[in-house]
Design a protein around this motif. Structure first.
Motif, mmCIF file in Angstrom:
data_model
loop_
_atom_site.group_PDB
_atom_site.id
_atom_site.type_symbol
_atom_site.label_atom_id
_atom_site.label_comp_id
_atom_site.label_asym_id
_atom_site.label_seq_id
_atom_site.Cartn_x
_atom_site.Cartn_y
_atom_site.Cartn_z
ATOM 1 N N TRP A 239 40.528 47.162 32.909
ATOM 2 C CA TRP A 239 39.380 46.308 33.142
ATOM 3 C C TRP A 239 39.771 45.091 33.984
ATOM 4 C CZ3 TRP A 239 34.154 46.103 32.280
ATOM 5 C CH2 TRP A 239 33.593 47.204 31.602
ATOM 6 N N ARG A 240 40.904 44.500 33.666
ATOM 7 C CA ARG A 240 41.331 43.299 34.391
ATOM 8 C C ARG A 240 41.551 43.603 35.869
ATOM 9 N NH1 ARG A 240 45.623 42.224 31.550
ATOM 10 N NH2 ARG A 240 44.471 41.018 29.990
ATOM 11 N N ALA A 241 42.074 44.775 36.157
ATOM 12 C CA ALA A 241 42.388 45.141 37.539
ATOM 13 C C ALA A 241 41.250 45.869 38.243
ATOM 14 C CB ALA A 241 43.642 46.027 37.555
ATOM 15 N N SER A 242 40.156 46.082 37.550
ATOM 16 C CA SER A 242 39.063 46.866 38.128
ATOM 17 C C SER A 242 38.434 46.160 39.325
ATOM 18 C CB SER A 242 37.989 47.140 37.071
ATOM 19 O OG SER A 242 37.414 45.935 36.605
ATOM 20 N N ALA B 14 33.111 45.800 42.330
ATOM 21 C CA ALA B 14 32.004 46.738 42.521
ATOM 22 C C ALA B 14 31.949 47.753 41.385
ATOM 23 C CB ALA B 14 32.145 47.439 43.866
ATOM 24 N N ASP B 15 33.107 48.233 40.943
ATOM 25 C CA ASP B 15 33.134 49.185 39.828
ATOM 26 C C ASP B 15 32.647 48.525 38.549
ATOM 27 O OD1 ASP B 15 34.157 51.133 41.484
ATOM 28 O OD2 ASP B 15 36.246 50.810 40.877
ATOM 29 N N ARG B 16 33.129 47.316 38.299
ATOM 30 C CA ARG B 16 32.752 46.614 37.074
ATOM 31 C C ARG B 16 31.243 46.357 37.039
ATOM 32 N NH1 ARG B 16 35.899 41.193 36.163
ATOM 33 N NH2 ARG B 16 37.564 42.549 36.950
ATOM 34 N N ARG C 51 15.049 41.535 28.278
ATOM 35 C CA ARG C 51 15.968 40.400 28.458
ATOM 36 C C ARG C 51 17.414 40.885 28.431
ATOM 37 N NH1 ARG C 51 16.710 35.029 24.559
ATOM 38 N NH2 ARG C 51 18.907 34.704 25.057
ATOM 39 N N THR C 52 17.733 41.800 27.517
ATOM 40 C CA THR C 52 19.104 42.278 27.349
ATOM 41 C C THR C 52 19.581 43.043 28.571
ATOM 42 O OG1 THR C 52 18.735 42.413 24.962
ATOM 43 C CG2 THR C 52 20.604 43.646 25.855
ATOM 44 N N THR C 53 18.771 43.969 29.047
ATOM 45 C CA THR C 53 19.192 44.735 30.225
ATOM 46 C C THR C 53 19.148 43.861 31.480
ATOM 47 O OG1 THR C 53 16.939 45.618 30.504
ATOM 48 C CG2 THR C 53 18.500 46.933 29.226
ATOM 49 N N GLY C 54 18.229 42.899 31.501
ATOM 50 C CA GLY C 54 18.181 41.979 32.626
ATOM 51 C C GLY C 54 19.438 41.146 32.737
ATOM 52 N N GLN C 55 19.969 40.693 31.582
ATOM 53 C CA GLN C 55 21.174 39.876 31.667
ATOM 54 C C GLN C 55 22.402 40.722 32.004
ATOM 55 O OE1 GLN C 55 21.275 37.671 28.007
ATOM 56 N NE2 GLN C 55 21.885 39.408 26.751
ATOM 57 N N LEU C 56 22.416 41.979 31.614
ATOM 58 C CA LEU C 56 23.495 42.861 32.060
ATOM 59 C C LEU C 56 23.494 42.968 33.584
ATOM 60 C CD1 LEU C 56 23.154 45.649 29.355
ATOM 61 C CD2 LEU C 56 25.290 44.458 29.871
ATOM 62 N N ARG C 57 22.298 43.122 34.160
ATOM 63 C CA ARG C 57 22.194 43.223 35.617
ATOM 64 C C ARG C 57 22.520 41.891 36.296
ATOM 65 N NH1 ARG C 57 17.713 46.587 33.784
ATOM 66 N NH2 ARG C 57 18.203 48.766 34.312
ATOM 67 N N LEU C 58 22.152 40.774 35.658
ATOM 68 C CA LEU C 58 22.491 39.468 36.213
ATOM 69 C C LEU C 58 24.003 39.270 36.260
ATOM 70 C CD1 LEU C 58 21.617 36.673 37.246
ATOM 71 C CD2 LEU C 58 21.514 35.928 34.846
ATOM 72 N N PHE C 59 24.694 39.684 35.203
ATOM 73 C CA PHE C 59 26.150 39.578 35.222
ATOM 74 C C PHE C 59 26.763 40.503 36.266
ATOM 75 C CE2 PHE C 59 25.861 37.562 30.958
ATOM 76 C CZ PHE C 59 26.671 36.464 31.224
ATOM 77 N N ALA C 60 26.145 41.663 36.485
ATOM 78 C CA ALA C 60 26.634 42.550 37.542
ATOM 79 C C ALA C 60 26.544 41.853 38.899
ATOM 80 C CB ALA C 60 25.824 43.849 37.548
ATOM 81 N N GLU C 61 25.442 41.154 39.139
ATOM 82 C CA GLU C 61 25.302 40.415 40.398
ATOM 83 C C GLU C 61 26.352 39.308 40.501
ATOM 84 O OE1 GLU C 61 21.329 38.957 40.477
ATOM 85 O OE2 GLU C 61 20.409 40.953 40.550
#
Length: 486
Positions: free
Chosen positions: A22-25, A28-30, A69-79
């Motif tokens: 995970w640390r080295a990922s 874009a993959d993360r 809200r939960t899935t939205g914040q997952l996508r926000l962290f992806a951004e």
């Protein structure tokens, strides 16, 4: 079913093996892994809401919004992961002629390692298995082990099943996410040598016990706990004169929202004596309705909390609402600022449920003394007019809370880049937020490379990557106009 020590050790070993991956990922993959969880949860929203409504007694409409809200914040962290600013990339070029000579230094933030997350009762999605703590820990580059809340065990198990499947299908390492159950498993988890940090949302007593365990380890770890909050509100006489009825209605709606089970509930409201605001609130409170509480333990504790407050000689019952379906009856209690200043430990103890305490103040001096006794909170709210002199008052509120509101009510926490959901003790055990993008900072640690060959640097510290990422070089902030292909 309680997780056995052997099962927990197996989860921990898998998380330890996944941590360096995970640390080295690649970012874009993360980001793709986070979006995969969000998509899988959204695909099963009907099933999950049905389970949650059965276990928590919460309204399906509210639960459906919480899933969004939960899935939205997952996508926000992806951004945020793709944007890269969270890495705090910092470079000082070598300067051999400096006094003393300066080597080349390159700094970034990296994941701390496996993170323990303790789910909350009152938000079975947004602060649970794939809620904000988990999302921010994964975004930071860490595997997560969640201690499920006993208030929604079936929902926790099913959510975890979906999330693990999504991660596996998206190519994330084995051991990326696991769930354990049982209080003893939670105690063992926060002390497990593999775990490098913990996030918690819950009671003051439970959080303090885990905080002490985390601090008492041979190798203490950071424990980010959100524990308790009374969220003071101040209403000035001018505000009552201009919009008293509106404020009374807003308060009644806010302290009863979700049957008073929001951590941002306005639990103590300072009101001017003799301005008539108490009567306005009493009239609105009589029409309020309280629904069922989340668990049997919370249901038993709520009336005990009311009795505890009423036992103080300064406290009176001002109004009550109506309880439905065996729910909790809303209560409005009153006291005075002098009593609060003298017995804050009694009068300002958080009572979880639809109750608020109106505190009468006769002048600014009384108000300021009482506010100085208010414990740290997540929020503080000020309702004032332009004619009010509030400089000293505002300074006191800023000392007491992590978010200061004006002309609004605190029961609503936007998931954004600038949100701060945290405050002085006992609201939280740290200064970090548990909501919004900067929640990621809790699960990162700084790492500097000195005079490292380019081929040995992490990808994001190499010159090719720096051309597309925000960073600071020799003290100057560099923000590329186009981040290109992230």
């Amino acid at each position: 079913m309680t997780t056995t020590p052997e099962e927990l050790d197996a989860f921990a070993a898998a998380a330890a093996a996944a941590a360096p991956l995970w640390r080295a990922s690649a970012r874009a993959d993360r980001a793709g892994w986070l979006r995969a969880i969000a998509a899988e949860v959204d695909r099963h929203v009907d099933e999950l809401v049905t389970i949650a409504a059965d276990e928590t007694r919460l309204d399906p409409g509210r639960l459906r919004g919480e899933v969004a809200r939960t899935t939205g914040q997952l996508r926000l962290f992806a951004e945020a992961v793709e944007e890269g600013g969270f890495l705090e990339l910092t470079i000082d070029d070598a300067a051999p002629d400096a006094v003393p000579p300066r080597p080349e230094l390159r700094r970034l933030l990296v994941g701390v390692g496996p993170v323990a997350v303790f789910a909350a009762s009152n938000f079975p999605f947004a602060f649970s298995v794939v809620g904000g703590d988990t999302a921010s820990a994964l975004a930071a580059g860490n595997p997560v082990i969640v201690k499920a809340h006993s208030g929604h065990p079936r929902l926790s198990a099913r959510t975890a099943e979906l999330a693990v499947r999504a991660l596996t299908d998206a190519g994330a390492p084995d051991g990326s996410l696991a769930v354990v159950t049982g209080r003893e498993a939670g105690n063992v988890l926060v002390q497990h040598p593999v775990v490098r940090a913990a996030g918690f949302t819950g009671s003051l007593s439970g959080g303090r016990a885990l905080f002490d365990l985390a601090s008492g380890r041979p190798d203490p770890i950071p424990f980010y706990g959100e524990l308790g909050s009374v969220n003071p509100v101040v209403v000035t006489a001018a505000a009552v004169a201009v919009r008293g009825e509106e404020l009374a209605g807003g308060l009644a709606a806010s302290f009863t929202q979700g049957s008073g089970q929001f951590c941002t509930k306005p639990g103590v409201v300072f009101v001017p004596a003799g301005a008539g605001f108490e009567d306005m609130v009493a009239a609105r409170a009589g029409a309020t309705i309280g629904g069922p509480l989340l668990t049997e333990r919370i249901t038993r504790a709520y009336p005990e909390g009311i009795v505890h407050l009423l036992a103080d000689p300064s406290v009176e019952l001002l109004a009550t609402g109506t309880a439905v379906d065996g729910g909790a009856r809303p209560h409005v209690l009153t006291t005075d600022a002098t009593a609060v200043a003298a017995r804050a430990d009694v009068l300002l103890e958080e009572c979880f449920g639809p109750v608020t305490l109106l505190v009468r103040y006769r002048d600014d001096a009384e108000l300021h003394r009482a506010l100085a006794a208010v414990p740290g909170s997540l929020t503080a709210t000020l309702h004032a007019e332009d004619t009010d002199d509030v400089d000293t008052l505002l300074a006191l509120l800023q000392e007491r809370a992590g978010r200061v509101l004006f002309q609004g009510w605190p029961t609503g926490v936007a998931v954004t880049w600038s949100q701060q959901h945290g405050g002085p003790w006992p609201a939280t055990t740290s200064l970090h937020t548990s909501v919004g993008v900067t929640a990621i900072r809790r699960f990162l640690r700084p790492l500097t490379f000195q005079d490292a060959p380019g081929r040995l640097l992490p990808d994001d510290l190499r010159n090719e990557a720096l051309a597309t990422l925000p960073h600071r070089r020799n003290g100057i902030l560099v923000v590329p106009v186009d981040h290109g292909d992230r």
